[in-house]
Design a protein around this motif. Structure first.
Motif, PDB file in Angstrom:
ATOM      1  N   VAL A  73      -1.386   6.645   5.455  1.00  0.00           N
ATOM      2  CA  VAL A  73      -0.054   6.105   5.674  1.00  0.00           C
ATOM      3  C   VAL A  73       0.111   4.842   4.825  1.00  0.00           C
ATOM      4  N   ALA A  74       1.222   4.783   4.109  1.00  0.00           N
ATOM      5  CA  ALA A  74       1.582   3.606   3.318  1.00  0.00           C
ATOM      6  C   ALA A  74       3.021   3.232   3.658  1.00  0.00           C
ATOM      7  N   PHE A  75       3.565   2.242   2.969  1.00  0.00           N
ATOM      8  CA  PHE A  75       4.870   1.691   3.324  1.00  0.00           C
ATOM      9  C   PHE A  75       5.892   1.847   2.204  1.00  0.00           C
ATOM     10  N   GLU A  76       7.149   2.018   2.609  1.00  0.00           N
ATOM     11  CA  GLU A  76       8.237   1.862   1.662  1.00  0.00           C
ATOM     12  C   GLU A  76       8.135   0.482   1.009  1.00  0.00           C
ATOM     13  N   ARG A  77       8.413   0.447  -0.281  1.00  0.00           N
ATOM     14  CA  ARG A  77       8.370  -0.762  -1.104  1.00  0.00           C
ATOM     15  C   ARG A  77       6.962  -1.241  -1.411  1.00  0.00           C
ATOM     16  N   GLY A  78       5.948  -0.617  -0.834  1.00  0.00           N
ATOM     17  CA  GLY A  78       4.581  -1.023  -1.141  1.00  0.00           C
ATOM     18  C   GLY A  78       4.214  -0.654  -2.570  1.00  0.00           C
ATOM     19  N   PHE A  79       3.311  -1.416  -3.159  1.00  0.00           N
ATOM     20  CA  PHE A  79       2.793  -1.122  -4.490  1.00  0.00           C
ATOM     21  C   PHE A  79       1.276  -1.202  -4.449  1.00  0.00           C
ATOM     22  N   HIS A  80       0.625  -0.096  -4.863  1.00  0.00           N
ATOM     23  CA  HIS A  80      -0.836  -0.054  -4.832  1.00  0.00           C
ATOM     24  C   HIS A  80      -1.447   0.388  -6.149  1.00  0.00           C
ATOM     25  N   GLY A  81      -0.613   0.523  -7.199  1.00  0.00           N
ATOM     26  CA  GLY A  81      -1.166   0.843  -8.508  1.00  0.00           C
ATOM     27  C   GLY A  81      -0.486   2.022  -9.159  1.00  0.00           C
ATOM     28  N   ARG A  82      -0.969   2.372 -10.358  1.00  0.00           N
ATOM     29  CA  ARG A  82      -0.303   3.369 -11.196  1.00  0.00           C
ATOM     30  C   ARG A  82      -1.149   4.608 -11.455  1.00  0.00           C
ATOM     31  N   THR A  83      -2.382   4.678 -10.979  1.00  0.00           N
ATOM     32  CA  THR A  83      -3.154   5.904 -11.098  1.00  0.00           C
ATOM     33  C   THR A  83      -2.682   6.901 -10.031  1.00  0.00           C
ATOM     34  N   GLN A  84      -3.187   8.128 -10.062  1.00  0.00           N
ATOM     35  CA  GLN A  84      -2.532   9.194  -9.323  1.00  0.00           C
ATOM     36  C   GLN A  84      -2.445   8.955  -7.812  1.00  0.00           C
ATOM     37  N   LEU A  85      -3.569   8.666  -7.164  1.00  0.00           N
ATOM     38  CA  LEU A  85      -3.501   8.425  -5.725  1.00  0.00           C
ATOM     39  C   LEU A  85      -2.808   7.104  -5.432  1.00  0.00           C
ATOM     40  N   ALA A  86      -3.100   6.073  -6.210  1.00  0.00           N
ATOM     41  CA  ALA A  86      -2.444   4.774  -5.995  1.00  0.00           C
ATOM     42  C   ALA A  86      -0.942   4.893  -6.180  1.00  0.00           C
ATOM     43  N   VAL A 112       0.000  12.040   2.056  1.00  0.00           N
ATOM     44  CA  VAL A 112       0.405  10.638   2.076  1.00  0.00           C
ATOM     45  C   VAL A 112       1.730  10.551   2.822  1.00  0.00           C
ATOM     46  N   TYR A 113       1.773   9.758   3.880  1.00  0.00           N
ATOM     47  CA  TYR A 113       2.964   9.593   4.709  1.00  0.00           C
ATOM     48  C   TYR A 113       3.409   8.137   4.622  1.00  0.00           C
ATOM     49  N   ARG A 114       4.660   7.896   5.031  1.00  0.00           N
ATOM     50  CA  ARG A 114       5.212   6.577   4.772  1.00  0.00           C
ATOM     51  C   ARG A 114       5.919   6.009   5.990  1.00  0.00           C
ATOM     52  N   LEU A 115       5.634   4.746   6.269  1.00  0.00           N
ATOM     53  CA  LEU A 115       6.373   3.995   7.286  1.00  0.00           C
ATOM     54  C   LEU A 115       7.524   3.251   6.625  1.00  0.00           C
ATOM     55  N   PRO A 116       8.633   3.071   7.347  1.00  0.00           N
ATOM     56  CA  PRO A 116       9.784   2.385   6.759  1.00  0.00           C
ATOM     57  C   PRO A 116       9.524   0.897   6.576  1.00  0.00           C
ATOM     58  N   PHE A 117      10.264   0.337   5.626  1.00  0.00           N
ATOM     59  CA  PHE A 117      10.135  -1.086   5.288  1.00  0.00           C
ATOM     60  C   PHE A 117      10.636  -1.999   6.407  1.00  0.00           C
ATOM     61  N   GLU A 118      11.830  -1.703   6.917  1.00  0.00           N
ATOM     62  CA  GLU A 118      12.576  -2.669   7.711  1.00  0.00           C
ATOM     63  C   GLU A 118      11.900  -3.129   9.006  1.00  0.00           C
ATOM     64  N   PRO A 119      11.299  -2.262   9.814  1.00  0.00           N
ATOM     65  CA  PRO A 119      10.731  -2.792  11.062  1.00  0.00           C
ATOM     66  C   PRO A 119       9.583  -3.782  10.856  1.00  0.00           C
ATOM     67  N   PHE A 120       8.866  -3.650   9.752  1.00  0.00           N
ATOM     68  CA  PHE A 120       7.664  -4.456   9.557  1.00  0.00           C
ATOM     69  C   PHE A 120       7.899  -5.654   8.640  1.00  0.00           C
ATOM     70  N   PHE A 121       8.828  -5.530   7.708  1.00  0.00           N
ATOM     71  CA  PHE A 121       9.170  -6.617   6.802  1.00  0.00           C
ATOM     72  C   PHE A 121      10.642  -6.953   7.033  1.00  0.00           C
ATOM     73  N   GLY A 122      11.291  -7.534   6.046  1.00  0.00           N
ATOM     74  CA  GLY A 122      12.745  -7.677   6.150  1.00  0.00           C
ATOM     75  C   GLY A 122      13.194  -8.785   7.068  1.00  0.00           C
ATOM     76  N   ARG A 123      14.032  -8.464   8.046  1.00  0.00           N
ATOM     77  CA  ARG A 123      14.807  -9.452   8.800  1.00  0.00           C
ATOM     78  C   ARG A 123      13.916 -10.306   9.703  1.00  0.00           C
ATOM     79  N   HIS A 124      13.471 -11.408   9.205  1.00  0.00           N
ATOM     80  CA  HIS A 124      12.531 -12.241   9.969  1.00  0.00           C
ATOM     81  C   HIS A 124      13.218 -13.130  11.003  1.00  0.00           C
TER      82      HIS A 124
END
Length: 436
Positions: free
Chosen positions: A140-153, A174-186
């Motif tokens: 599981v990774a996140f929307e807007r996350g950046f982990h690199g440019r190779t295939q799995l990353a 590879v599944y994805r959690l949304p950006f907003e609940p964890f980041f964003g509106r602080h």
């Protein structure tokens, strides 16, 4: 009759022409410049122009350009040997660096560390370790996350343009959690953030992937390319608790946020969590390519002999540089310096937000600070105007760069003097005002 005077073509322009013929267009360049030399927080191009550097090699130079102790450490190792490959003939600096990181990185002890070349390579290996240790396939990774440019990353990276468009198919499971609940509106309360995080996890587990199939969750504590958003601490706590409940490995990607940038040696220390695995790179070796994966021993020892590695991983010169970096971090108290730098940057950013209509949200953790450039009429993100700010700053002698298109980010060396910091912020303010 004398011939007309020809305008001299600078070396930057000459080299740009050569670049166009020799190098593909795909690699982006923040500035149309070629470096001649650099020291501390300053850089000189091949035409002799001097710049203050607020980019730090995209976060690799927390100790500054060519710190004398880093240079001396590399020279000393250079006289002994450059490369044997750790997998052929081992060397003590690798072991000692692993020992130092095992003691410093806040994973539950005992810890183990191994080394690679880049952040992407370290991210991919952290997933390999989580999968073999748990026997599970999903990540599981996140929307807007950046982990690199190779295939799995790249499959983990949560942004289409310019990172993944046209490069598929991607790695499966590879599944994805949304950006907003964890980041964003602080401005949300801790209770609101925690509840929204629980709801996002419930949706993930109910409709996308069962938790018993998930090997690991990988997260940046402060999004890098995704806009310099710090994670909401209450939401992070919910995520880590869910990982513990379901036997999921929590992987903290501190490639950009680590090594003093956020006001502690590692950002997770500011946020009060202990990862199972940490991914480290960028400022680990002061500009020399080196990355690391540090994690709980029972996870790190799960792979069989020969299952992890790489020809150049933990190169001797890079290990020597990293030892110097860790010494500098401690002796010059750079994490504390980052907190002081961040306070000054955020004060200036808040002032700009009050007086410049094109400045939207400002945010940061330590010296990892962001200023959003928006359309003054609509408040919408304005990447074009942000590009004008970057160009205007460069014309005035400051190198700065964006994240996520319209976000001005700060990655100045933590060794920067107060005078250079103040001057750089004044230049940035002038560039913002001119673009407003």
């Amino acid at each position: 009759m004398a011939p007309p005077v020809q305008e001299k073509v600078g070396r930057n322009q000459q080299l740009l022409s050569r670049r166009a013929e020799a190098v593909p267009r795909a690699p982006f360049n923040v500035a149309p410049l070629f470096a001649d030399r650099a020291r501390g927080s300053r850089l000189w191009d091949v035409d002799g122009n001097e710049y203050l550097d607020f980019t730090g090699g995209i976060g690799t130079l927390n100790v500054g350009h060519n710190h004398p102790r880093v240079v001396d450490a590399i020279r000393h190792q250079l006289d002994r040997f450059i490369h044997t490959s750790w997998h052929v003939v081992m060397y003590e600096p690798y072991v000692r660096l692993a020992e130092r990181l095992n003691a410093l990185v806040p994973v539950p002890p005992p810890a183990r560390t191994l080394f690679f070349n880049s952040g992407a390579e370290a991210c991919e290996n952290s997933i390999k370790i989580a999968r073999i240790a748990t026997g599970r396939p999903a990540v599981v990774a996140f929307e807007r996350g950046f982990h690199g440019r190779t295939q799995l990353a790249m499959s983990l990276t949560g942004k289409v343009h310019p990172y993944t468009a046209g490069f598929g198919p991607f790695a499966p499971e590879v599944y994805r959690l949304p950006f907003e609940p964890f980041f964003g509106r602080h401005q949300r309360t801790d209770a609101q953030a925690a509840e929204e995080a629980r709801e996002a996890l419930d949706r993930l587990f109910s409709y996308h992937v069962e938790p018993e199939s998930i090997a690991g969750v990988i997260m940046e504590p402060v999004l890098g390319e995704g806009g310099f958003y710090p994670v909401h601490q209450a939401a992070l706590k919910v995520l880590v608790e869910a990982c513990r409940e379901h036997g999921i490995v929590f992987i903290d990607d501190e490639v950009q946020a680590g090594f003093g940038r956020c006001g502690a040696l590692f950002a997770c220390q500011r946020l009060g969590v202990q990862p199972d695995i940490m991914v480290l790179a960028k400022s680990l070796a002061g500009g020399v390519p080196l990355s690391a994966v540090t994690g709980r021993a029972e996870l790190m020892d799960a792979a069989k002999v020969g299952g992890l590695g790489g020809t150049y991983g933990g190169n001797a010169l890079a290990c020597a540089a990293a030892h110097a970096v860790l010494d500098i971090m401690a002796e010059e108290r750079l994490p504390e310096r980052a907190e002081a730098i961040g306070a000054k940057v955020m004060a200036r950013f808040r002032d700009l937000a009050k007086h410049q209509g094109c400045v939207g949200d400002v945010r940061g953790l330590g010296a990892m600070c962001a200023l959003e450039i928006v359309d003054p009429a609509t408040g919408a993100p304005d990447p074009g105007r942000a590009g004008k700010v970057v160009a205007g700053a460069r014309e005035r002698g400051l190198l700065i760069m964006t994240a996520s298109g319209n976000v001005i980010r700060t990655l100045m060396p933590l060794t920067i003097s107060d005078e250079d910091l103040q001057r750089g912020l004044e230049i940035l303010a002038a560039a913002v005002a001119a673009a407003d």
